[in-house]
Scaffold this active site. Structure first.
Site, mmCIF file in Angstrom:
data_model
loop_
_atom_site.group_PDB
_atom_site.id
_atom_site.type_symbol
_atom_site.label_atom_id
_atom_site.label_comp_id
_atom_site.label_asym_id
_atom_site.label_seq_id
_atom_site.Cartn_x
_atom_site.Cartn_y
_atom_site.Cartn_z
ATOM 1 N N SER A 73 -9.595 1.366 3.050
ATOM 2 C CA SER A 73 -8.951 2.461 2.609
ATOM 3 C C SER A 73 -7.870 1.515 1.541
ATOM 4 O O SER A 73 -7.195 2.130 0.653
ATOM 5 C CB SER A 73 -8.233 3.477 3.321
ATOM 6 O OG SER A 73 -7.280 2.677 3.991
ATOM 7 N N LYS A 127 0.823 -1.131 -0.048
ATOM 8 C CA LYS A 127 0.023 -0.026 -0.250
ATOM 9 C C LYS A 127 0.866 1.166 -0.016
ATOM 10 O O LYS A 127 1.949 1.345 0.693
ATOM 11 C CB LYS A 127 -0.671 -0.048 1.382
ATOM 12 C CG LYS A 127 -1.988 1.068 1.374
ATOM 13 C CD LYS A 127 -2.812 0.898 2.663
ATOM 14 C CE LYS A 127 -3.768 1.997 2.699
ATOM 15 N NZ LYS A 127 -4.479 1.575 4.071
ATOM 16 N N SER A 146 -9.753 -0.965 7.410
ATOM 17 C CA SER A 146 -9.132 -0.811 5.958
ATOM 18 C C SER A 146 -8.255 -2.101 5.385
ATOM 19 O O SER A 146 -8.098 -1.844 4.218
ATOM 20 C CB SER A 146 -8.022 0.406 6.196
ATOM 21 O OG SER A 146 -9.099 1.703 6.071
#
Lengths: 94, 487
Positions: free
Chosen positions: B153, B78, B177
């Site tokens: 997210s 990420k 997330s």
């Protein structure tokens, strides 16, 4: 209720700037959110200690030994504006 | 069989036997990326050249017999985790040009284990969002239905694994997330206990809630990555110096004699009937594995969203104060005669998107003079009660079972105009962050329309092993069919 003026004040504290239109929109959205958050007042929290970290942590001490760190040149590579060995910013004092 | 479709442990075996090479695996992954990335948009930055080069190096080492846990395996990270020399944006315009001078601890650990980095995965800006729609760069699509969101997210990390654009990935979880996008994309996602994995080099959102964890194609891969990333780090004073077990040992232990708690407050009105149907089926299967399922109560569940949306924005408003256009990232071109304060305001107003500004505003307001007790202190006290609910429940059961999300993946744009509705989509995942406990989401079936559904399992502090144990037992023995998305 948070007023449009308060939104302006909080924006200043947060170092943000909003247009009139944005300020209206944020005032209405923040009020929706804060109204929802008001449900916390239904909970009796008298005498309940606040939790700031979920795991109980003690201070993590270590010996004060000098170790390798990021050098000045490397630290300046991301600077939007730099001069010599410093970050350069717009004028702060006259 | 395309190599990109396989798991870490399958590829490890093949590498050990000399049946494939790292170069072949990396090429297979990039072939897949070339075929689907235009549609899915999992990545902000792709690292094709360095990945192919690293793969050749890995192959030379492997030939010498020097095989490490992740030798030659393509992993995505990420874009919130710092990667030395590789742009790290956090999904924000304000960091659109930031090139970290250091690696985050997790990246360093995977690098040392031989991993090949495929790219930096897309995410909601500063990890604030539940749909990956707040990214400054692009919207990631759900590989199961390109008109729907992948969750957030860590939507890019989840979609990349689901779409076989990497073998596994890392995400971060502040309120769900990792678990929510894992559920919506049909992959395995684990949020470890607060303090289990070092946050050094993880760009901070809410420091008392943030944790890094893996996205994988199965539970065994989850255990493999946890073995690598868990553990104390002197660079993160909140990482806990307790020993880390070998998580692979939990994979085949079974759950005979276990007690599984089902919190009644999680089966509420508004939960999609197909989701609750899949969860009820999973409960029966888990009983079939020798566990007893009992009802437990988490009475303060209804207050989790409200407490979270004070605590997280308060911490975020403080953490994000560092973006001032001075040391790194965007600086707005200031006008003639403009002073420092004006430069700050202009930079931050141009650099942050609407959702980030919204949360900075909530947090600043909640911490501002006269409101601190009413909001932040109150929310922190309710947090104590939420934590105690779990402590009480774990006296009666080994793990708690819930749906990961109230609904399957929603349509792109469906909730962008209504922040509160978006916040409520995290209703089942926030509590674990507030309590600091670990949680895993595993696939447990599909809706009639073919969208994945996720089963969430929660355990006490530092009991990730138990989560891997039950998730693995369920994955191996449940009759839930396993499908792949057609993109």
């Amino acid at each position: 209720m948070i007023t449009k003026e308060e939104v302006g004040h909080v924006a200043h504290l947060a170092r943000l700037h909003f247009s009139e239109e944005e300020q209206d929109k944020f005032t209405s959205q923040l009020n929706d959110i804060l109204t929802y958050i008001d449900k916390l007042n239904q909970v009796d929290t008298a005498g309940i200690p606040p939790t700031t970290h979920a795991i109980s942590l003690n201070n993590a001490f270590r010996e004060d030994v000098v170790k390798e760190s990021i050098g000045r040149d490397l630290a300046l590579t991301n600077a939007p504006d730099e001069k010599g060995s410093c970050f350069r910013v717009p004028k702060v004092i006259e | 069989m395309e190599l990109s479709r396989l798991t870490i442990h399958e590829l490890q075996e093949m590498i050990k036997k000399g049946e494939t090479t790292s170069s072949d695996i990396v090429e297979s992954v990039f072939k897949r990326i070339d075929a689907v990335e235009d549609k899915v948009r999992s990545y902000i930055t792709l690292l094709r050249d360095s990945a192919l080069e690293e793969a050749q190096q890995a192959d030379r080492e492997i030939k010498k017999g020097n095989i490490k846990t992740l030798s030659g395996i393509p992993i995505a990270v990420k874009d919130i985790m710092c990667t030395r020399g590789v742009r790290t944006t956090c999904g924000s315009r304000i960091l659109h040009n930031y090139v970290p001078p250091y690696d985050s601890t997790v990246v360093m650990k995977l690098r040392e284990a031989g991993a090949i980095f495929v790219g930096k995965a897309n995410m909601d800006e500063f990890a604030m969002g539940s749909s990956t729609e707040t990214s400054y760069f692009e919207i990631t699509k759900n590989p199961w239905d390109l008109e729907r969101i992948p969750g957030g997210s860590s939507g890019g990390s989840a979609a990349a694994v689901a779409a076989d654009e990497c073998i596994a990935s890392l995400g971060s979880d502040t309120g769900g997330s990792i678990r929510q996008p894992a559920a919506l994309c049909g992959v395995v996602g684990l949020k470890p206990t607060y303090g289990r994995v070092s946050r050094f080099g993880l760009i901070a959102f809410a420091s008392s809630l943030d944790q890094i964890g893996p996205f994988t194609k199965d539970v065994e891969d989850c255990a493999i990555l946890m073995n690598l990333i868990a553990g104390h780090d002197p660079m993160d004073s909140t990482s806990v110096p307790t020993s880390v077990p070998d998580y692979r040992e939990y994979l085949s232990r079974g759950i005979a004699g276990w007690t599984v708690g089902i919190p009644k407050e999680y089966f509420i009105e508004g939960i999609d009937p197909e989701v609750s149907g899949a969860i009820e089926k999973a409960i029966k299967e888990i009983e079939g594995l020798g566990a007893k399922c009992i009802e437990v109560s988490l009475p303060h569940t209804d207050y989790c969203v409200a407490a979270y949306y004070i605590v997280a924005p308060a911490e975020a408003s403080s953490n994000l104060a560092r973006y001032d256009g001075v040391r790194y990232g965007l600086r707005s071109e200031s006008g003639e005669g403009e002073d420092l304060l004006e430069m700050y305001k202009r930079t931050r107003s141009e650099g942050f998107g609407a959702e980030v500004k919204r949360r900075i505003m909530i947090g600043t307001y909640a911490l501002s003079s006269g409101y601190y007790d009413a909001y932040y202190k109150k929310a922190s006290q309710v947090r104590t009660l939420i934590k105690r609910d779990f402590e009480e429940s774990f006296k009666k059961c080994d793990v708690i079972l819930t749906p990961t999300t109230p609904t399957p993946a929603f349509k792109i744009g469906e909730k962008t105009d209504d922040p509160l509705q978006m916040y409520l989509s995290d209703i089942f995942t926030l509590s674990a962050n507030l309590a600091g406990i670990p949680g895993i989401s595993v696939p447990c079936g599909y809706t009639k329309a073919g969208l994945p559904i996720g089963l969430q399992l929660l355990a006490g502090h530092f009991e990730e092993g138990k989560l891997i144990q039950i998730a693995s037992a369920y994955e191996k023995h449940s009759k839930t069919e396993k499908r792949r998305p057609e993109i």
